[in-house]
Design an enzyme around this catalytic site. Structure first.
Site, PDB file in Angstrom:
ATOM      1  N   ASP A 334      -1.824  -1.540   8.244  1.00  0.00           N
ATOM      2  CA  ASP A 334      -3.212  -1.947   8.036  1.00  0.00           C
ATOM      3  C   ASP A 334      -3.323  -2.507   6.619  1.00  0.00           C
ATOM      4  O   ASP A 334      -2.331  -2.574   5.908  1.00  0.00           O
ATOM      5  CB  ASP A 334      -4.169  -0.755   8.228  1.00  0.00           C
ATOM      6  CG  ASP A 334      -3.976   0.330   7.172  1.00  0.00           C
ATOM      7  OD1 ASP A 334      -3.079   0.194   6.316  1.00  0.00           O
ATOM      8  OD2 ASP A 334      -4.723   1.320   7.202  1.00  0.00           O
ATOM      9  N   ASP A 336      -5.612  -1.789   3.124  1.00  0.00           N
ATOM     10  CA  ASP A 336      -6.568  -0.832   2.537  1.00  0.00           C
ATOM     11  C   ASP A 336      -7.204  -1.407   1.278  1.00  0.00           C
ATOM     12  O   ASP A 336      -6.507  -1.939   0.417  1.00  0.00           O
ATOM     13  CB  ASP A 336      -5.834   0.465   2.157  1.00  0.00           C
ATOM     14  CG  ASP A 336      -5.004   1.019   3.304  1.00  0.00           C
ATOM     15  OD1 ASP A 336      -5.597   1.564   4.240  1.00  0.00           O
ATOM     16  OD2 ASP A 336      -3.761   0.880   3.276  1.00  0.00           O
ATOM     17  N   ASP A 424      -9.038  -0.954   6.316  1.00  0.00           N
ATOM     18  CA  ASP A 424      -9.815   0.211   5.865  1.00  0.00           C
ATOM     19  C   ASP A 424     -10.496  -0.128   4.548  1.00  0.00           C
ATOM     20  O   ASP A 424      -9.858  -0.664   3.642  1.00  0.00           O
ATOM     21  CB  ASP A 424      -8.900   1.420   5.617  1.00  0.00           C
ATOM     22  CG  ASP A 424      -8.393   2.050   6.905  1.00  0.00           C
ATOM     23  OD1 ASP A 424      -8.935   1.715   7.987  1.00  0.00           O
ATOM     24  OD2 ASP A 424      -7.462   2.870   6.841  1.00  0.00           O
TER      25      ASP A 424
HETATM   26  P1  UTP Z   1      -2.096   4.354   4.946  1.00  0.00           P
HETATM   27  O1  UTP Z   1      -2.069   5.269   6.113  1.00  0.00           O
HETATM   28  O2  UTP Z   1      -2.759   3.053   5.136  1.00  0.00           O
HETATM   29  O3  UTP Z   1      -0.592   4.180   4.476  1.00  0.00           O
HETATM   30  O4  UTP Z   1      -2.794   5.149   3.759  1.00  0.00           O
HETATM   31  P2  UTP Z   1       0.134   3.028   3.676  1.00  0.00           P
HETATM   32  O5  UTP Z   1       0.892   3.696   2.609  1.00  0.00           O
HETATM   33  O6  UTP Z   1      -0.830   1.958   3.273  1.00  0.00           O
HETATM   34  O7  UTP Z   1       1.181   2.469   4.706  1.00  0.00           O
HETATM   35  P3  UTP Z   1       0.953   1.437   5.903  1.00  0.00           P
HETATM   36  O8  UTP Z   1       1.756   0.248   5.545  1.00  0.00           O
HETATM   37  O9  UTP Z   1      -0.491   1.116   6.021  1.00  0.00           O
HETATM   38  O10 UTP Z   1       1.481   2.138   7.110  1.00  0.00           O
HETATM   39  C1  UTP Z   1      -2.782   4.719   2.420  1.00  0.00           C
HETATM   40  C2  UTP Z   1      -3.026   5.871   1.517  1.00  0.00           C
HETATM   41  O11 UTP Z   1      -4.363   6.295   1.596  1.00  0.00           O
HETATM   42  C3  UTP Z   1      -4.437   7.687   1.676  1.00  0.00           C
HETATM   43  C4  UTP Z   1      -3.148   8.124   2.310  1.00  0.00           C
HETATM   44  O12 UTP Z   1      -2.801   9.408   1.860  1.00  0.00           O
HETATM   45  C5  UTP Z   1      -2.168   7.093   1.838  1.00  0.00           C
HETATM   46  O13 UTP Z   1      -1.525   7.548   0.674  1.00  0.00           O
HETATM   47  N1  UTP Z   1      -5.602   8.058   2.486  1.00  0.00           N
HETATM   48  C6  UTP Z   1      -5.782   7.546   3.709  1.00  0.00           C
HETATM   49  C7  UTP Z   1      -6.497   8.937   1.966  1.00  0.00           C
HETATM   50  O14 UTP Z   1      -6.333   9.407   0.827  1.00  0.00           O
HETATM   51  N2  UTP Z   1      -7.589   9.312   2.703  1.00  0.00           N
HETATM   52  C8  UTP Z   1      -7.794   8.821   3.944  1.00  0.00           C
HETATM   53  O15 UTP Z   1      -8.798   9.171   4.571  1.00  0.00           O
HETATM   54  C9  UTP Z   1      -6.872   7.908   4.457  1.00  0.00           C
HETATM   55 MN    MN Z   2      -2.199   1.078   4.639  1.00  0.00          MN
END
Ligand code: UTP
Ligand code: MN
Length: 500
Positions: A334, A336, A424
């Site tokens: 995704d 973020d 997100d």
């Molecule tokens: P992600 O699941 O998107 O992982 O969460 P990522 O590292 O970007 O990897 P991919 O490529 O998308 O698979 C990003 C970070 O946001 C934190 C997670 O702990 C992770 O470190 N996070 C996610 C939160 O702190 N709270 C949330 O509600 C969701």
């Molecule tokens: Mn991510």
């Protein structure tokens, strides 16, 4: 002995404006007093660097005294520098930072004194060790991911892929201990700048237990692990893996469906007794697109789109790419983002406004909005694995190929001009920005170890909202990630080094 460059008294009196440098004017960093060693640097370069530092608000002392906190030198012979320093007979020498020029250069670039890291230090090679002691090895690997630098380059993928399967299988079976053990082991191997070629090479590494080493030995001998192969061909593992690959389906739901005898997506969709929630419905609807990785170019394009939307709403908005892409990954599941505004409280309406605009543009395919439940009075939270309380939304957006440099990352034979992408957005109040950014940048293992390190080593509680010192019984403020690392007494780790 070193002496300050002499300023002739006569000249001083005649041309005060030129000769007397306004040394305390514009000082920004009261606690830091630099002294630049002229030896090897030369007088004119020393003068130039002194002016530069003073212009940036640093105090630079002309004379080496007990006032000085940071000694900067270009001396390449550590022993001769230290010999000279000791001859100066400073009372506070043990507490002075003796630094090479890299610390100075970085501080000038940042416009503030950067945290002192071991790589900046000019080590005292004359230091005599107490009798019977052995020098500490220089390159021990820490058991904490937040004390290791892990880039996206993984030299030990054959092992870490295997560990990931094992960890996931334990997770599906809700066996927490071994699951974490394999995740930690994988994380240690990812941090190595070299490939493990024999088991002996792992001797000094932390977090590698009997089981992990047995798996590694199998892989080294046979090129594969039989235990991993058994799991990969296991029907239950395969089914749970398939079901949890759907947006909105966690291990619990996957398990429930598996127990009912369901094995495929068509089984699920054909089962009239199953009620899919809205998230799962979109998960199935856009499955092909959102189960395919998002490329860096696609992430960049989405950044531009969000950037335009956010800044049309409020020009002062702050937008930051976080998650895996901030860590320099080429692909992600995704994209973020953190969005906020300098005006405290204004962030509350930010996400709803953004969502409205995306809807207007016709690119919002799915949206789940969660309003903020953040309450500063409820901190600190001991449940630091818990989700954070900021307003956030989980989106699926329609991304046009024409907006992506080099085109979309598409399946073969897909001729549509667009794809669906998971995005997100999280929106913390601006005074929480550093904590939110650190928390959302990840990786998950890096975050887990930051919190564990804080708790175990520092008696502090860290989460996405705050840092609390249990000894002092107070919150520690931070406006940047570097502040948080500094509070924790950790060397700063760049985002691209957090791929633990
Ligand atoms: P992600 O699941 O998107 O992982 O969460 P990522 O590292 O970007 O990897 P991919 O490529 O998308 O698979 C990003 C970070 O946001 C934190 C997670 O702990 C992770 O470190 N996070 C996610 C939160 O702190 N709270 C949330 O509600 C969701
Ligand atoms: Mn991510």
């Amino acid at each position: 002995m070193f002496h300050a460059p002499n300023v002739p008294r006569v000249r001083k009196r005649l041309r005060p404006a030129e000769a007397v440098v306004p040394r305390r004017e514009g000082v920004k960093f009261e606690d830091v007093r630099l002294y630049l060693v002229e030896r090897k640097m030369g007088r004119s370069r020393r003068n130039f660097l002194t002016q530069l530092a003073r212009s940036k608000g640093f105090i630079v002392e002309d004379v080496l005294s007990d006032e000085v906190t940071h000694v900067v030198s270009e001396e390449s012979q550590a022993s001769s520098l230290w010999k000279w320093l000791k001859e100066c007979a400073l009372k506070n020498l043990p507490s002075v930072h003796v630094l090479d020029i890299s610390w100075f250069t970085e501080s000038m670039r940042e416009g503030r004194p950067v945290a002192v890291e071991t790589r900046h230090l000019v080590q005292d090679t004359l230091l005599t060790l107490p009798e019977g002691s052995t020098p500490t090895p220089v390159a021990t690997v820490s058991q904490y991911a937040c004390q290791r630098r892990t880039t996206t380059e993984n030299n030990n993928k054959i092992f870490t892929d295997a560990f990931e399967v094992l960890a996931e299988n334990y997770e599906f079976n809700e066996i927490e201990g071994p699951c974490q053990a394999f995740r930690r082991a994988a994380s240690v191997l990812k941090s190595l700048p070299w490939a493990v070629r024999c088991l002996g090479a792992t001797q000094d590494l932390p977090c590698l237990g009997e089981h992990t080493k047995a798996v590694m030995e199998e892989i080294l001998q046979h090129g594969r692990s039989f235990e991993v192969e058994r799991i990969l061909s296991d029907e239950r593992y395969q089914t749970l893996k398939l079901f949890t690959s759907v947006f909105g389906v966690g291990p619990k739901t996957a398990e429930k469906w598996y127990r009912r005898g369901l094995r495929s997506f068509s089984d699920i969709l054909a089962d009239r007794s199953i009620h899919l929630n809205r998230m799962q419905q979109s998960g199935f609807l856009h499955y092909e697109d959102i189960s395919r990785a998002v490329s860096k170019a696609e992430a960049r394009s989405l950044r531009n789109i969000i950037d335009e939307v956010v800044h049309a709403i409020t020009p002062a908005a702050i937008l930051a790419l976080t998650g895996g892409f901030r860590r320099g990954k080429e692909f992600g599941h995704d994209v973020d983002f953190i969005v906020t505004t300098p005006e405290l409280g204004r962030e509350e309406t930010l996400l709803p406004d953004i969502i409205d605009e995306l809807k207007k543009q016709g690119i919002l395919l799915y949206c789940e909005y969660q309003a903020s439940t953040f309450d500063i009075a409820k901190l600190p939270s001991c449940r630091f694995e818990a989700m954070d309380h900021y307003a956030k939304c989980f989106l699926i957006l329609r991304l046009e190929g024409s907006q992506v440099e080099g085109g979309l990352h598409r399946a073969e034979g897909d001729s549509r001009g667009w794809r669906a992408v998971r995005v997100d957005l999280v929106s913390p109040p601006v005074d929480r920005y550093a904590f939110a950014l650190l928390g959302w940048t990840g990786s998950r293992q890096f975050e887990r170890d930051l919190r564990r390190f804080a708790q175990v080593k520092r008696r502090m509680l860290l989460d996405n909202h705050a840092l609390y010192d249990k000894t002092k019984k107070e919150f520690l403020a931070a406006t940047t990630e570097k502040d948080i690392f500094a509070h924790l007494g950790l060397e700063y780790i760049e985002p691209w080094q957090r791929n633990a």
